[in-house]
Design an enzyme around this catalytic site. Structure first.
Site, short mmCIF file in Angstrom:
data_model
loop_
_atom_site.label_atom_id
_atom_site.label_comp_id
_atom_site.label_asym_id
_atom_site.label_seq_id
_atom_site.Cartn_x
_atom_site.Cartn_y
_atom_site.Cartn_z
N ALA A 1 0.84 -1.21 0.00
CA ALA A 1 0.00 0.00 0.00
C ALA A 1 0.87 1.25 0.00
O ALA A 1 1.34 1.70 1.05
CB ALA A 1 -0.92 -0.01 1.21
N GLY A 2 1.12 1.78 -1.21
CA GLY A 2 1.89 3.01 -1.34
C GLY A 2 0.97 4.14 -1.76
O GLY A 2 0.30 4.76 -0.93
N SER A 3 0.87 4.34 -3.10
CA SER A 3 -0.04 5.37 -3.61
C SER A 3 -1.46 5.09 -3.12
O SER A 3 -2.22 6.00 -2.82
CB SER A 3 -0.04 5.37 -5.14
N GLU B 1 6.32 11.19 -0.73
CA GLU B 1 5.17 12.05 -0.39
C GLU B 1 4.17 12.17 -1.55
O GLU B 1 3.52 13.20 -1.72
CB GLU B 1 5.63 13.43 0.10
C1 LIG Z 1 13.47 7.23 0.38
C2 LIG Z 1 12.00 7.12 0.63
C3 LIG Z 1 11.48 7.68 1.81
C4 LIG Z 1 10.12 7.53 2.09
N1 LIG Z 1 9.65 8.00 3.29
C5 LIG Z 1 8.37 7.69 3.65
C6 LIG Z 1 7.91 8.00 4.99
O1 LIG Z 1 8.61 8.61 5.79
N2 LIG Z 1 6.67 7.59 5.32
C7 LIG Z 1 5.84 6.92 4.47
O2 LIG Z 1 4.73 6.57 4.86
N3 LIG Z 1 6.26 6.62 3.20
C8 LIG Z 1 7.49 6.99 2.79
N4 LIG Z 1 7.93 6.67 1.51
C9 LIG Z 1 7.03 5.97 0.60
C10 LIG Z 1 6.56 6.80 -0.59
O3 LIG Z 1 5.65 7.79 -0.16
C11 LIG Z 1 5.99 5.81 -1.60
O4 LIG Z 1 7.09 5.11 -2.15
C12 LIG Z 1 5.19 6.46 -2.69
O5 LIG Z 1 4.00 7.02 -2.17
C13 LIG Z 1 4.83 5.48 -3.82
O6 LIG Z 1 4.32 4.29 -3.31
P1 LIG Z 1 4.95 2.88 -3.82
O7 LIG Z 1 6.41 2.98 -3.68
O8 LIG Z 1 4.25 1.80 -3.12
O9 LIG Z 1 4.61 2.86 -5.36
P2 LIG Z 1 3.23 2.42 -6.05
O10 LIG Z 1 2.09 3.06 -5.37
O11 LIG Z 1 3.22 0.94 -6.16
O12 LIG Z 1 3.41 3.04 -7.49
C14 LIG Z 1 4.27 2.49 -8.48
C15 LIG Z 1 4.13 3.33 -9.74
O13 LIG Z 1 2.77 3.27 -10.20
C16 LIG Z 1 2.25 4.57 -10.34
N5 LIG Z 1 0.81 4.59 -9.99
C17 LIG Z 1 0.19 4.13 -8.87
N6 LIG Z 1 -1.12 4.38 -8.93
C18 LIG Z 1 -1.35 5.01 -10.09
C19 LIG Z 1 -2.52 5.54 -10.74
N7 LIG Z 1 -3.70 5.49 -10.15
N8 LIG Z 1 -2.36 6.12 -11.95
C20 LIG Z 1 -1.15 6.20 -12.55
N9 LIG Z 1 -0.01 5.73 -11.99
C21 LIG Z 1 -0.11 5.14 -10.79
C22 LIG Z 1 3.04 5.41 -9.34
O14 LIG Z 1 2.99 6.79 -9.69
C23 LIG Z 1 4.42 4.81 -9.51
O15 LIG Z 1 5.05 5.35 -10.64
C24 LIG Z 1 9.27 6.86 1.17
C25 LIG Z 1 9.79 6.36 -0.03
C26 LIG Z 1 11.13 6.48 -0.29
C27 LIG Z 1 11.68 5.88 -1.58
#
Ligand SMILES: Cc1cc2nc3c(=O)[nH]c(=O)nc-3n(C[C@H](O)[C@H](O)[C@H](O)COP(=O)(O)OP(=O)(O)OC[C@H]3O[C@@H](n4cnc5c(N)ncnc54)[C@H](O)[C@@H]3O)c2cc1C
Length: 376
Positions: free
Chosen positions: A130-132, A356
């Site tokens: 669960a990211g985006s 973010e």
């Molecule tokens: C160094 C680092 C520090 C971080 N620090 C924190 C922190 O302190 N706290 C915290 O909670 N998180 C943190 N994060 C997490 C960060 O917020 C997430 O990595 C980010 O929100 C993306 O989520 P994901 O990596 O799961 O990618 P995903 O959500 O799996 O996305 C993968 C790709 O698919 C694309 N995508 C997803 N959904 C859609 C859509 N509907 N339409 C088009 N494209 C889409 C995304 O844009 C991306 O290109 C950190 C990440 C990093 C790398």
């Protein structure tokens, strides 16, 4: 007069802070990156300078300075050391979240020491699956014998393992909720190796029946995603500001190198192709600055700023990547070989279009606001 002080007083304050960053923070940035070392001494110095307290109300020990000033300070920190800036930005986002959504008791208990930097906070929303799409979180909080018990795995938690409190999101029966979790309850299971911002620490967190006092539920049960969203709006202004700082550092190096390096009997800066690159780089930096200042101003005025923060983030982070890339190009082989420390800026900037909220998600937020659709 702008806000409470005269414009010259703000400028003087920022100039003094800029000098401090240059003398005290920037000199160790390269070594912090090389060793992937958490910048404890930088954090301490900046907390002593009242960095986090800048935009906070006086009742919590803050200076009540306007958000555009805080954003400029964050830009300077990003220019000096992006790892330090990122660690401070996340801490600031948690403080702001607690100020906005915490109970009066939580604010009284936690905010003064957090704002002074005597304690450090981390924001823990993302999970392996669960990211985006944060709604897909699996971490569960259950009430047993008057205490919350939280179980699950969190991913990419900045400041994890170094902080005193996690602002952590978990599902209860009423939906995603926010909790203040004591650091000793959440085990950092691994440090995540990164391309850039290597001095900031990023961990995977494992919670196995982590105990949280019932008073440490933040705000209202089931409102966690709303809180996270609103915390991230402000956080995006700081990420945009850090990106501007990174871009400015890469740009300054490109200008200097273009003057110093000779080819075909001329300095690079005499070639119009180089001049065009420099002109575009500066224009992009200033475009980012304008949008970021606008979003910060709207936040300060208590007006809606979700779309503007997303615009600032997408423009400033993508511009920063381009500026850093062009700076490497101007440095030629020496840029790629890291003789002039410019690839650090590119690596640091690379995170900013992801953390973010990704650029794709920012564009969705902006387009939903244009079309009058419900926010994400
Ligand atoms: C160094 C680092 C520090 C971080 N620090 C924190 C922190 O302190 N706290 C915290 O909670 N998180 C943190 N994060 C997490 C960060 O917020 C997430 O990595 C980010 O929100 C993306 O989520 P994901 O990596 O799961 O990618 P995903 O959500 O799996 O996305 C993968 C790709 O698919 C694309 N995508 C997803 N959904 C859609 C859509 N509907 N339409 C088009 N494209 C889409 C995304 O844009 C991306 O290109 C950190 C990440 C990093 C790398």
């Amino acid at each position: 007069m702008v806000y409470g002080l005269a414009a010259e007083e703000y400028l003087l304050l920022l100039e003094t802070l800029g000098d401090f960053m240059e003398k005290e923070i920037e000199p160790t940035a390269r070594e912090i990156d090389l060793k992937a070392r958490f910048p404890t001494e930088n954090m301490t110095k900046l907390f002593e300078q009242g960095f986090t307290s800048m935009s906070f109300p006086k009742e919590y020990g803050g200076l009540e300075l306007p958000w555009p000033i805080y954003a400029s300070a964050m830009e300077m920190c990003g220019k000096a050391c992006a790892s330090t800036a990122l660690s401070l930005a996340i801490h600031g986002t948690c403080c702001e979240g607690l100020r906005l959504f915490g109970t009066p008791e939580q604010k009284k208990k936690y905010l003064p020491s957090l704002v002074k930097g005597e304690t450090l906070a981390a924001f823990s929303l993302t999970e392996p699956g669960a990211g985006s799409d944060a709604r897909n979180m699996r971490t569960q909080a259950r009430m047993k014998n008057g205490e919350w018990h939280i179980t699950g795995t969190k991913m990419f938690t900045t400041n994890g393992g170094k902080c005193d409190q996690y602002c952590l999101f978990a599902k209860t029966e009423k939906g995603p909720s926010a909790f203040l979790v004591d650091a000793k309850e959440a085990k950092s299971s691994r440090d995540i190796e990164k391309l850039g911002c290597r001095g900031s620490v990023t961990v995977e967190l494992v919670l196995e029946d982590a105990r949280v006092q019932k008073e440490n539920l933040v705000g209202v049960e089931g409102e966690g995603l709303e809180y996270a969203k609103k915390m991230l709006f402000g956080g995006r202004i700081t990420v945009a500001a850090i990106s501007i700082g990174i871009a400015q550092a890469a740009f300054d190096k490109a200008v200097k190198y273009s003057r110093d390096r000779t080819a075909f009997g001329h300095s690079l800066s005499e070639f119009q192709l180089t001049q065009a690159k420099l002109a575009d780089m500066l224009s992009q930096i200033n475009e980012s600055r304008m949008l970021t200042a606008m979003a910060a101003y709207l936040k300060d005025q208590g007006r809606p700023f979700e779309s503007e923060a997303a615009q600032a983030k997408v423009v400033a982070t993508e511009n920063a990547l381009n500026v850093c890339d062009q700076s490497i190009q101007i440095h030629g082989g020496y840029g790629y070989a890291d003789e002039f420390d410019v690839h650090r800026h590119w690596r640091d900037a690379r995170l900013m279009t992801i953390g973010e909220g990704t650029s794709e998600i920012m564009r969705l937020i902006i387009s939903k606001s244009i079309l009058g659709e419900p926010a994400m």
